[in-house]
Design a protein around this motif. Structure first.
Motif, PDB file in Angstrom:
ATOM      1  N   GLY A 265      -5.662   0.663   3.178  1.00  0.00           N
ATOM      2  CA  GLY A 265      -4.380  -0.325   3.165  1.00  0.00           C
ATOM      3  C   GLY A 265      -4.714  -1.040   4.396  1.00  0.00           C
TER       4      GLY A 265
ATOM      5  N   ALA B 141      -0.803   2.839  -3.592  1.00  0.00           N
ATOM      6  CA  ALA B 141      -2.115   3.068  -2.930  1.00  0.00           C
ATOM      7  C   ALA B 141      -3.399   2.335  -3.444  1.00  0.00           C
ATOM      8  CB  ALA B 141      -2.266   4.705  -2.799  1.00  0.00           C
TER       9      ALA B 141
ATOM     10  N   HIS C 169       0.846  -1.158   0.013  1.00  0.00           N
ATOM     11  CA  HIS C 169       0.073   0.103   0.114  1.00  0.00           C
ATOM     12  C   HIS C 169       0.878   1.275   0.019  1.00  0.00           C
ATOM     13  CE1 HIS C 169      -3.515   2.443   0.968  1.00  0.00           C
ATOM     14  NE2 HIS C 169      -2.892   2.909   1.741  1.00  0.00           N
TER      15      HIS C 169
END
Lengths: 285, 437
Positions: A119, A97, A93
């Protein structure tokens, strides 16, 4: 010292290899990958030291260290231990993202992890009691054929149809490989068959958590383009590439270092708040 | 054939001794009031079996998923028939900590050709029948709930006992049309029972029995209401006992008393501000699927090590549809049919996926849960069949889910240690980071 200069570390002690990542100000400064030994404690010191030397950083400068992986409890200099599931999620993450599904294929286990936009881990599936679908399986098979893993990757892209390897169990699959060699089946076909066997096993784990884009592959086996290509064909999707040529094998250690960075920031922020509050109180009374 | 014999009595005496020992051990423990009530009921139930055997009282068996009200109302006088829930022995053996006993029965059933796909509860029961330890019945009454294993078990039981089995078909949907369909079958069941037992159904007694059942439902619903309290006041392991109570104690004063003890204990603990988790409640989880009967202490481990409590599970999900209107024989049969359909587990496993998914989502919301646990008993193929839909629904609702495979009576499928590791990972990697706890 401003946050940007904070030095944190992640140390991932895996079953086959161990990894360490040093972050300076939250950015990768260096990393090291080395073989795991019978002493996880010694391995941890060694790989950590290699990463430190590579970055030209002294151990004392590291403010927070997180241990992860199979041998995380033996990273005696770590401030805390975090499971590899959380660390792989965090590492992936941190770099990407948009990623929602992570498949980590290591030496001993395979994990499929589903994360949300923040995340946070939503779900995971793993095989941790069987070598099928792991790097160890490929190691066994390479040994049976007298090859190195890098030779297998190269031969995967040569002509030939994948041979049928019906067993996912490494013991039975090894027998099948020996039979195929005796039957003079070309090595590229056998290798494609083996990669298909591994990819089939991994795909069932991924389907357990759901195939949600974007998907990224991490762990040592992510460097085997033969497995990656076969898995992509089975799942009918393309894995996203890690930015900046980051080695997929260090994602767990990277996640550990990022967690360390966040913890360190949070601790510093709490300390500053406490200081500010004290200041306020002093002013009031 | 005779199933009366010394071997059987010895087995029940062992259970009796085990339950009595547990009760003695927990007697003085103020935290064990509800569980003690259940143990007391188990002790009484075992005594009931032993005296039924000693007195030669006629026994009619019924299966997992069934309810005893009609059987309790047979004959002029009270207790003319001993209704025997066949799977009770398997649960009691687990309760006293003898998993080996059940494993031996499971293996015996498999050796005789019972498929390993059939629920271990039924395999163990078939094994127990083959061991000739279950009381000889005049006949048996089966329902096709909670799962398809019941149909297979009924056939086997008919063959082994050479006694007639009346089978009630529980339909896929749970509407008025289906309730009337089951009510019609109950009328046929009454004829069957009267013929096999030579005793007429006493409608006045049935009314009293159903009124008693309603009192138990009152208590169970109050108990569940109290368990919504944060922190959950009472240990999670009590939930798995509610199903046995509903199956075995419905319509009896003893059953109502146990349910009232569950509620009274919960109330007492709410007022005292007590939590099921000694170190503080960190995670509230809804457990849907079968309980870990082979190790009922697993729930205490969850509470102690993870601070994870289960305020409600599938086995204890009592709903107001289980009340019986005792106004007329017609309303009684209609509502008994509805109760039969709405029994926990049966309602969830025999029917459309929505019954399972919706109840779970409602429980998550009503009990302020942080996550859900899909306790996937290996034989519950109907439950595993909807796992995709369940995951989709929970993902949409942003509720984390742990799904795990195990067998509720057979620790050889998944050991306690393996389950513990899965729970640890789920708690630490998925739930706690979301809660920042």
């Amino acid at each position: 010292m401003p946050n940007q200069e904070k030095v944190t570390a992640g140390v991932d002690i895996g079953s086959s290899t161990s990894k360490a990542v040093i972050l300076v100000g939250g950015k990768i400064a260096s990393y090291a990958i080395g073989p795991s030994s019978v002493s996880p404690t010694k391995t941890a010191h060694l790989v950590f030291q290699q990463a430190l030397s590579s970055a030209g950083i002294h151990r004392e400068q590291v403010t927070y260290t997180v241990g992860t992986g199979y041998g995380r409890a033996k990273v005696e200099f770590a401030d805390e231990n975090v499971s590899e599931i959380s660390c792989h999620a965090k590492g992936a993450h941190h770099l990407l993202a948009e990623v929602r599904t992570i498949v980590d294929v290591g030496g001993q286990d395979t994990k499929a992890i589903s994360i949300n936009k923040s995340g946070l881990v939503m779900e995971f599936a793993m095989n941790d009691k069987c070598a099928a679908g792991t790097g160890r399986f490929l190691d066994f098979m390479a040994r049976s054929m007298g090859l190195e893993i890098k030779d297998m990757v190269q031969m995967h892209f040569q002509d030939g149809y994948p041979a049928m390897i019906s067993s996912m169990c490494s013991v039975f699959a090894e027998s099948e490989v020996i039979n195929l060699i005796n039957e003079e089946v070309p090595l590229p076909s056998i290798i494609k068959g083996l990669h298909k066997s591994v990819a089939n096993r991994i795909s069932t784990l991924i389907r357990r958590v759901g195939v949600e884009n974007e998907i990224v592959m991490t762990g040592g086996v992510a460097k085997n383009n033969g497995v990656v290509e076969t898995l992509e064909n089975i799942l009918k999707c393309r894995f996203v590439t890690l930015p900046g040529n980051v080695d997929p094998q260090i994602i767990g250690a990277l996640g550990a270092a990022v967690i360390g960075f966040e913890k360190d920031q949070s601790l510093q922020s709490r300390t500053e708040n406490a200081g500010n509050n004290r200041g306020t109180q002093q002013a009031q009374f | 054939m005779t199933v009366l014999g010394k071997e059987r009595a010895k087995d029940f005496e062992a259970i009796y001794a085990g339950v009595s020992g547990l009760l003695d051990r927990h007697q003085g423990d103020p935290d064990s009031r509800a569980f003690n009530a259940f143990l007391f009921a188990a002790k009484m139930a075992t005594e009931g079996i032993l005296s039924a055997l000693d007195d030669g009282k006629p026994v009619i068996s019924y299966n997992l998923g069934g309810i005893p009200e009609l059987l309790l109302a047979l004959g002029e006088n009270e207790n003319e028939i001993f209704p025997f829930a066949m799977e009770k022995v398997v649960a009691l053996q687990s309760l006293v900590g003898d998993s080996n006993y059940n494993m031996e029965s499971i293996d015996l059933a498999e050796a005789q050709g019972m498929s390993s796909d059939v629920c271990s509860t039924d395999r163990a029961t078939i094994g127990n029948l083959s061991k000739k330890i279950l009381p000889e019945s005049l006949c048996s009454v089966f329902v096709t709930a909670p799962c398809d294993s019941q149909t297979v078990a009924a056939e086997s039981i008919k063959e082994i006992t050479a006694k007639d089995v009346f089978m009630i078909d529980i339909p896929h949907l749970h509407g008025e049309r289906e309730i009337n369909y089951v009510a019609g079958q109950l009328k046929e069941e009454i004829k069957f029972l009267e013929e096999k037992s030579g005793k007429k159904l006493n409608w006045d007694r049935l009314k009293e029995v159903c009124a008693e059942s309603n009192r138990m439902i009152d208590q169970a619903l109050e108990w569940l209401e109290l368990r919504k309290t944060v922190p959950c006041p009472q240990t999670s392991k009590m939930l798995s006992t509610m199903y046995i109570l509903l199956q075995d104690g419905s319509g009896t004063k003893g059953g109502t008393w146990v349910a009232s003890e569950f509620a009274a204990d919960a109330k007492e603990r709410v007022l005292a501000g007590k939590s099921a988790a000694p170190g503080g409640e960190k995670i509230r989880a809804i457990w849907f699927g079968s309980p870990t009967w082979y190790n009922i202490g697993f729930y205490e481990w969850m509470e102690n090590e993870l601070g994870m409590v289960v305020p409600v599970d599938m086995f204890s999900y009592v709903v107001p549809e289980m009340y019986v209107d005792t106004s007329t024989p017609e309303t009684i049969l209609h509502d008994l049919a509805r109760k039969q359909i709405f029994m926990p587990m049966g309602r969830h496993f025999t029917g459309a996926p929505e019954y399972f998914v919706d109840d779970l989502l409602r429980a998550v919301s009503d009990y302020k849960a942080d996550c859900a646990l899909f306790a996937g008993h290996v034989s519950c193929k109907h439950a595993w069949g909807i796992i995709g839909l369940l995951k989709e629904a929970l993902r949409e609702a942003d509720v984390p889910l742990l799904d795990f495979e195990f067998d509720l009576f057979d620790p050889r499928i998944t050991s306690t240690e393996t389950l513990q590791e899965q729970f640890r990972r789920f708690a630490h990697d998925v739930v706690l980071p979301r809660l920042n706890r």
